[in-house]
Design a protein around this motif. Structure first.
Motif, short mmCIF file in Angstrom:
data_model
loop_
_atom_site.label_atom_id
_atom_site.label_comp_id
_atom_site.label_asym_id
_atom_site.label_seq_id
_atom_site.Cartn_x
_atom_site.Cartn_y
_atom_site.Cartn_z
N SER A 1 -43.72 50.99 34.41
CA SER A 1 -43.69 51.62 35.93
C SER A 1 -43.95 53.04 35.73
O SER A 1 -44.32 53.47 37.18
CB SER A 1 -41.14 52.83 35.24
OG SER A 1 -42.49 53.20 33.86
N VAL B 1 -39.47 51.54 46.20
CA VAL B 1 -38.57 51.72 44.97
C VAL B 1 -37.49 52.75 45.37
O VAL B 1 -36.51 52.38 44.93
CB VAL B 1 -39.54 51.62 43.51
CG1 VAL B 1 -38.15 52.00 42.67
CG2 VAL B 1 -40.15 49.96 43.69
N VAL C 1 -33.50 52.80 45.47
CA VAL C 1 -32.87 53.94 44.07
C VAL C 1 -31.88 54.71 45.27
O VAL C 1 -30.62 55.13 44.70
CB VAL C 1 -33.99 54.70 44.02
CG1 VAL C 1 -33.39 55.68 42.62
CG2 VAL C 1 -34.22 53.87 42.24
N VAL D 1 -27.92 53.71 38.01
CA VAL D 1 -29.01 52.87 37.21
C VAL D 1 -29.50 53.56 36.17
O VAL D 1 -29.24 54.95 36.87
CB VAL D 1 -30.09 52.76 38.52
CG1 VAL D 1 -31.49 52.62 38.05
CG2 VAL D 1 -30.38 52.25 39.20
N CYS E 1 -37.55 43.23 43.04
CA CYS E 1 -37.62 44.86 42.80
C CYS E 1 -35.92 45.29 42.38
O CYS E 1 -35.57 45.72 42.19
CB CYS E 1 -38.45 45.78 43.92
SG CYS E 1 -40.17 45.60 43.69
N LEU F 1 -34.41 46.34 39.21
CA LEU F 1 -34.11 48.25 39.13
C LEU F 1 -32.64 48.45 38.03
O LEU F 1 -32.42 49.82 37.80
CB LEU F 1 -34.16 48.88 40.36
CG LEU F 1 -33.99 50.09 40.54
CD1 LEU F 1 -35.10 51.59 39.90
CD2 LEU F 1 -34.29 50.40 42.02
N GLY G 1 -34.41 49.28 34.27
CA GLY G 1 -34.30 50.03 35.66
C GLY G 1 -34.84 51.74 35.52
O GLY G 1 -35.34 52.31 36.54
N ARG H 1 -36.61 54.68 37.31
CA ARG H 1 -36.06 55.47 38.41
C ARG H 1 -36.77 57.27 37.24
O ARG H 1 -36.66 57.93 38.59
CB ARG H 1 -35.22 55.79 38.01
CG ARG H 1 -33.69 56.80 39.03
CD ARG H 1 -32.54 56.08 38.09
NE ARG H 1 -31.80 57.46 39.00
CZ ARG H 1 -30.49 57.10 40.16
NH1 ARG H 1 -30.88 55.62 40.47
NH2 ARG H 1 -29.91 58.05 40.43
#
Length: 302
Positions: free
Chosen positions: A70, A99, A103, A111, A158, A162, A167, A171
């Protein structure tokens, strides 16, 4: 998956796909521990085995496990492969803007963010993510399907990552608040401006943290100190410049921010185990067929 990559990447090394940010890897023999620099990405190994080493932790990624970073991290990897069963893998760069859109489209409870998110984790590959990977590889076998279907499948891949176990770390890396998000921003700053003068005090101030707190949280994410991280990024970039652009060691060292050639040579040999000249000759021979901007070995963050 292995059969598709075997067809898409018939030669050893790194092969660009028909989509920007998606690459294939093939190794026909085992490789010992090698310093690498990975940008934020998903790595799915379809055959063979790789191990990543970061501080005292070992991350295995193989046909049963995938790897997600990440944040950009320097670490070392080891590869298991044979001519009969080569290592075959696909990497997908994490476009953090795309991404972030995913989110935003998700409900927060779907998530969960772990209490202590990690910058690198290996996770079991489930059937749904494997199916998505197969469809992506099939699309990449056709220029028309790669152009029309490929971006949507990358987005789905993705999304699958996620909403999975990793994920929460992705985030957290996107969050402007929280210690992990602040350190992620500092890592990006280092990668964007590695050739400039960078000091820990400025990085801590930009992160909104005291220097001791910044040090502690930086090491929790990157498993190294800020100064050592900056050195590693600069040395990896210098190696890339020497291999890709034929720069001398002195020119490459100066380009990435070293004022002393002797210090650059000393720190380079400490990281890679060879002098700049020896490393450049060895890497040019080993990766003669690689594209100029590959992701591992002669890693670039761009």
């Amino acid at each position: 998956m292995a059969a598709l990559i075997d067809h898409l990447a018939p030669t050893e090394g790194y092969t660009r796909s028909l989509l920007d940010g998606v690459r294939f890897m093939r190794a026909n023999q085992s490789l010992g521990r090698t310093p690498v620099l990975y940008e934020p990405m998903i790595v799915i190994v379809c055959q063979g085995r790789k191990r990543g080493y970061l501080a005292d932790r070992v991350y295995q990624y193989d046909a049963q496990h995938y790897l997600v970073l990440s944040v950009p991290l320097p670490f070392s990897t080891e590869t298991e492969a044979t001519p009969e069963e080569p290592l075959l893998a696909i990497s997908v760069r994490l476009d953090m803007t795309a991404v972030a859109d995913l989110v935003m489209a998700l409900d927060s409870p779907s998530v969960p963010t772990p209490a202590t998110p990690l910058g690198i984790v290996s996770t079991p590959l489930d059937a749904t993510l494997a199916d998505t990977t197969v469809r992506l590889l099939q699309a990449l076998s056709s220029p028309t399907e790669a152009r029309i279907l490929g971006p949507g499948i990358v987005r789905e891949l993705c999304y699958r990552v996620l909403i999975g176990e990793q994920g929460g770390a992705i985030r957290a890396a996107l969050a402007s608040q929280g210690h992990f998000g602040r350190i992620a921003r500092a890592l990006k700053r280092i990668h964007d401006d590695y050739e400039q003068a960078l000091d820990v005090g400025t990085l801590a101030r930009e992160a909104g943290l005291s220097v001791p707190t910044f040090h502690a949280h930086f090491k929790a994410v990157a498993s190294t100190s800020p100064i050592q991280y900056i050195k590693s990024v600069r040395l990896h970039q210098a190696r890339l410049l020497m291999i890709r652009d034929d720069l001398t060691a002195a020119a490459a060292g100066a380009r990435v921010g070293y004022e002393s050639a002797s210090q650059f040579n000393r720190e380079f040999k400490r990281l890679f185990g060879r002098s700049p000249g020896e490393e450049t000759r060895a890497m040019k021979w080993a990766f003669a067929l690689l594209p100029a901007t590959q992701l591992e070995g002669i890693a670039t963050t761009h």
